[in-house]
Design an enzyme around this catalytic site. Structure first.
Site, PDB file in Angstrom:
ATOM      1  N   ASP A   1      58.046  53.336 -23.947  1.00  0.00           N
ATOM      2  CA  ASP A   1      59.266  52.974 -24.917  1.00  0.00           C
ATOM      3  C   ASP A   1      59.414  51.377 -24.655  1.00  0.00           C
ATOM      4  O   ASP A   1      59.235  51.081 -23.622  1.00  0.00           O
ATOM      5  CB  ASP A   1      60.056  54.062 -24.863  1.00  0.00           C
ATOM      6  CG  ASP A   1      61.104  53.907 -26.165  1.00  0.00           C
ATOM      7  OD1 ASP A   1      60.999  52.961 -26.750  1.00  0.00           O
ATOM      8  OD2 ASP A   1      61.993  54.767 -26.289  1.00  0.00           O
TER       9      ASP A   1
HETATM   10  C1  BGC Z   1      63.182  53.434 -29.182  1.00  0.00           C
HETATM   11  C2  BGC Z   1      61.836  53.680 -29.762  1.00  0.00           C
HETATM   12  C3  BGC Z   1      61.513  52.724 -30.711  1.00  0.00           C
HETATM   13  C4  BGC Z   1      61.319  51.399 -30.058  1.00  0.00           C
HETATM   14  C5  BGC Z   1      61.022  50.277 -30.701  1.00  0.00           C
HETATM   15  C6  BGC Z   1      63.181  51.825 -28.529  1.00  0.00           C
HETATM   16  O1  BGC Z   1      64.590  51.512 -28.373  1.00  0.00           O
HETATM   17  O2  BGC Z   1      63.589  54.350 -28.169  1.00  0.00           O
HETATM   18  O3  BGC Z   1      61.999  55.013 -30.057  1.00  0.00           O
HETATM   19  O4  BGC Z   1      60.177  53.267 -31.392  1.00  0.00           O
HETATM   20  O5  BGC Z   1      62.698  51.316 -29.539  1.00  0.00           O
HETATM   21  O6  BGC Z   1      61.722  50.036 -31.611  1.00  0.00           O
END
Ligand code: BGC
Length: 750
Positions: free
Chosen positions: A266
């Site tokens: 993530d």
């Molecule tokens: C989120 C993810 C997301 C990623 C990219 C993160 O803060 O938890 O779900 O895909 O950002 O935007």
């Protein structure tokens, strides 16, 4: 003769050129070869720097390929409800493109509420086509974290409280996406069940709950859906961050489940080069760091899996085999997606995608209460009053990374007005309350002016006056995508509807008893007015076709068939995580959150409570027609775990309109050496029937349906003895109990 000679000469030249060309194409570029052969060939030609290069980001959403070898990079996109607009290279702000608007599909809670895997398939295919058209090869979704607490701000991106329902719904979504040559990235692996302190919260959970409740959705995504990527989340499990967690990544994901895809961190969820290098993560995205300095720009070389990792490899302090494994997985993903020349071209904002969004939305809406047949809106109705901010607010902008820039969004009020006009019904509107008037996320603006000068009391008074003058009132409220509601990064602060909506609903109900409450949320909430209104509809977040899908159901053009994918309990304390107010269980103390409730999530817990502790049960949902579920018959009264058991259930539409019913089968272990919840969902099926029509539904069970996870042996275990198959159309409406004998004791590994 000369002619023949010329032909021969030409043939020889063509053959030679052909042979030369064939020889000149390196194996890794030859897509007639097996992917594994191509991956190994590419890997064998790469330098350490090139291997390091492909395992971390080069921008907010992309990673480089290998330029020297003509291997393209990866472009990711959120996910999971539509394709996110493009952002600047190294910023979250919009790139300012004019070709990056999309269709917003219903939130995954709504998809889960269809209880129809066919809808997941259509969803996955459609969103996969949009991703493909926009040249994205990794879609950051779907989300399968389990609904442990109704305060979790991201529940709307997930599929509810039940591991079996989630598993059934996630698989076709992934297959639909990947059929477009776009990798699904299942998130957030694992135990990311709250946003409060999400970057560091350490989840302590017993092995049974881990394997029986929190992992099955991911396991199905990997083993049955064949997901090409997965996203370890921000939180910790047993003291280690998910991205650095050897149990989750090495033992379970890559060991037990044989995952051959890419574990993509993530965004900013990596903390330590040594651990992340060795414990199973493959790619790093989103770190805000040149050594953890917040906000350093273009710091990609400083990522944990960039120069710091390269240095340790070159110094011989970390083994090359782990780097090779990561690079091979990334290459495999590139070959499955960008380098797959046979993949389709995709499409964007097509009529089919809008139709899919509307269909899924209509099928996911849940009719919770319908006293006196207040719905569908009666013929003869002359004037409808619509009240509530969510009738006029764009809900596709906001809420975190799932925020979208839509090509169009039909608002509930507009959908209702359009359908009403066709029937000669007048629609008037009153705001009723003011909630969140903002309308911007990362530079995407709704362009709506929701400012309002009237006081809260005046707004209620105006709505009440208008209600007295209408044949019917439709209140459209709920939560929204602002902080502390249904939004990423923060949890809700309480279980009730915000902005004094309860007061507005009660005042309206007193003024006009012919009222329907439609709530758009991704979460359950308290309903102090439940006995004062004859109609309640759960509308979720439906996206681009929100207004049309809602109107379809209210006017009866679509007969509702959605069922709740989570329990709507009476109060927060009717969820086990909150039952005692123990802050160690939520939101956690000193960085640890303890899942002391074990298996007792949702109905597994409320089954132990008095019936009046729930407003609407898991699996509940009404229809405009009626159904009779006839006597089910099992293919056998005993089972030794070999093959399957089929239960045949006759279902009849006993009402006057076409409709669909979801039959649910729960398994109950009558006696066990370990604690087992009263019952657990193990099969379901949805049938569409014309009035008077009967059909036989066949539900199949295998040994998994009877098993629990034995933490001593780490094996799935079935104990011989008496079980029951409980069959009904909701978890709290079980019409039949079939006894079944397990004749053998069984155990097996994942
Ligand atoms: C989120 C993810 C997301 C990623 C990219 C993160 O803060 O938890 O779900 O895909 O950002 O935007």
């Amino acid at each position: 003769m000369i002619f023949k000679k010329e032909i021969l000469a030409a043939f020889m030249i063509i053959t030679a050129v052909g042979l030369r060309a064939q020889k000149a194409v390196p194996v890794y570029l030859d897509d007639s070869r097996q992917i594994e052969e191509r991956v190994q060939d590419a890997l064998s030609r790469m330098t350490v720097a090139e291997k390091i290069g492909i395992i971390h980001a080069q921008s907010k959403f992309s990673s480089p390929g290998v330029q020297r070898l003509g291997i393209p990079g990866i472009w990711c996109t959120d996910g999971p409800h539509g394709i996110r607009p493009d952002v600047l290279w190294d910023e979250w702000e919009q790139a300012g493109a004019t070709n990056d608007s999309c269709v917003a599909f219903p939130a995954l809670t709504c998809l889960a509420a269809t209880w129809n895997p066919e809808m997941s398939k259509i969803y996955g295919e459609s969103i996969g086509e949009e991703a493909r058209y926009r040249n994205k090869n990794v879609l950051l979704g779907p989300g399968v974290n389990i609904y442990r607490t109704p305060l979790n701000g991201r529940n709307f991106e997930y599929m509810g409280e039940d591991p079996y329902l989630t598993s059934q719904m996630v698989v076709p979504y992934i297959q639909g996406v990947q059929g477009n040559g776009v990798a699904a990235c299942v998130k957030h692996y694992a135990l990311n069940n709250q946003e409060a302190d999400r970057d560091h919260i350490n989840v302590l959970v017993d092995d049974r709950a881990l394997h029986e409740i929190y992992l099955p959705g991911f396991k199905a995504a990997v083993k049955d859906g064949g997901a090409w990527s997965i996203m370890p989340g921000y939180n910790k499990y047993n003291g280690e961050h998910a991205c650095e967690n050897p149990t989750l990544l090495l033992d379970i994901l890559k060991g037990d489940w044989g995952f051959d895809g890419v574990a993509i961190s993530d965004w900013g969820a990596v903390h330590n080069t040594d651990k992340v290098a060795q414990n199973g993560l493959d790619m790093e995205f989103g770190s805000w760091t040149n050594g953890l300095n917040w906000g350093a720009s273009n710091a990609y070389d400083d990522y944990y899996l960039a120069k710091p990792y390269e240095k340790l490899i070159l110094e011989g302090k970390l083994p090359m085999k782990d780097l090779d494994d990561k690079a091979a997985r990334v290459l495999r993903l590139i070959m499955r997606t960008e380098m797959n020349r046979n993949r389709p071209y995709g499409s964007l904002n097509s009529d089919e995608h809008y139709a899919a969004a509307r269909r899924i939305g209509g099928e996911g809406i849940v009719l919770l209460k319908n006293d006196n047949k207040v719905l569908p809106i009666a013929t003869g109705t002359k004037k409808i009053l619509v009240v509530g901010e969510n009738a006029i607010k764009m809900m596709t902008v906001g809420g975190g990374s799932s925020s979208l820039k839509v090509q169009r969004e039909t608002l509930p009020l507009d959908g209702i007005k359009k359908a009403a006009a066709a029937k000669g019904i007048d629609v008037v509107y009153e705001r009723g309350y003011v909630g969140d008037v903002s309308g911007e996320y990362n530079g995407v603006k709704t362009g709506q002016d929701l400012s309002e000068n009237r006081s809260a009391d005046q707004l209620i008074a105006d709505a009440v006056n208008a209600a007295k003058d209408a044949d019917m009132v439709i209140f459209i409220g709920g939560l929204n995508k602002s902080d502390h509601q249904d939004a990423e990064g923060v949890d809700r602060s309480d279980f009730s509807l915000p902005y004094q909506q309860d007061k507005v609903i009660e005042a309206l109900a007193a003024a006009n008893p012919n009222i329907v409450v439609v709530n758009l949320t991704g979460n359950a909430y308290s309903m102090p007015w439940i006995d004062k209104v004859p109609g309640i509809v759960q509308g979720w977040y439906i996206g681009s076709e929100s207004g049309n899908a809602i109107a379809d159901v209210l006017f009866g053009d679509v007969n509702p068939s959605g069922k709740l994918p989570m329990t709507f309990a009476k109060s927060l304390t009717d969820y086990a995580a909150h039952a005692t107010g123990d802050t160690e269980m939520y939101p956690g103390v000193d960085g640890d959150v303890k899942y002391k409730e074990g298996l007792d999530i949702g109905y597994r817990y409320t089954d132990k409570l008095k019936k009046d502790r729930i407003n609407y049960a898991f699996g509940h949902g009404l229809s405009y027609t009626t159904f009779k579920i006839g006597q089910p018959v099992a293919s056998s009264k005993s089972y030794d775990g070999n093959g399957t058991i089929t239960v045949t259930i006759p279902v009849t539409n006993t009402g006057e309109v076409n409709g669909s019913e979801v039959v649910q089968l729960y398994v109950r272990d009558e006696k066990s050496s370990v604690y087992r919840p009263y019952k657990e969902l193990k099969a379901f099926g949805k049938v569409n029937l014309a009035p008077g029509e009967t059909t036989d539904l066949h539900l199949t069970l295998d040994k998994d349906a009877f098993a629990f996870y034995n933490p001593t042996t780490n094996m799935w275990t079935v104990e011989p003895g008496k079980f029951q198959l409980l069959i009904g159309n909701s978890s709290d409406n079980i019409g039949y109990k079939l006894p079944i004998d397990m004749t053998k004791s069984l155990s097996w590994k994942d």
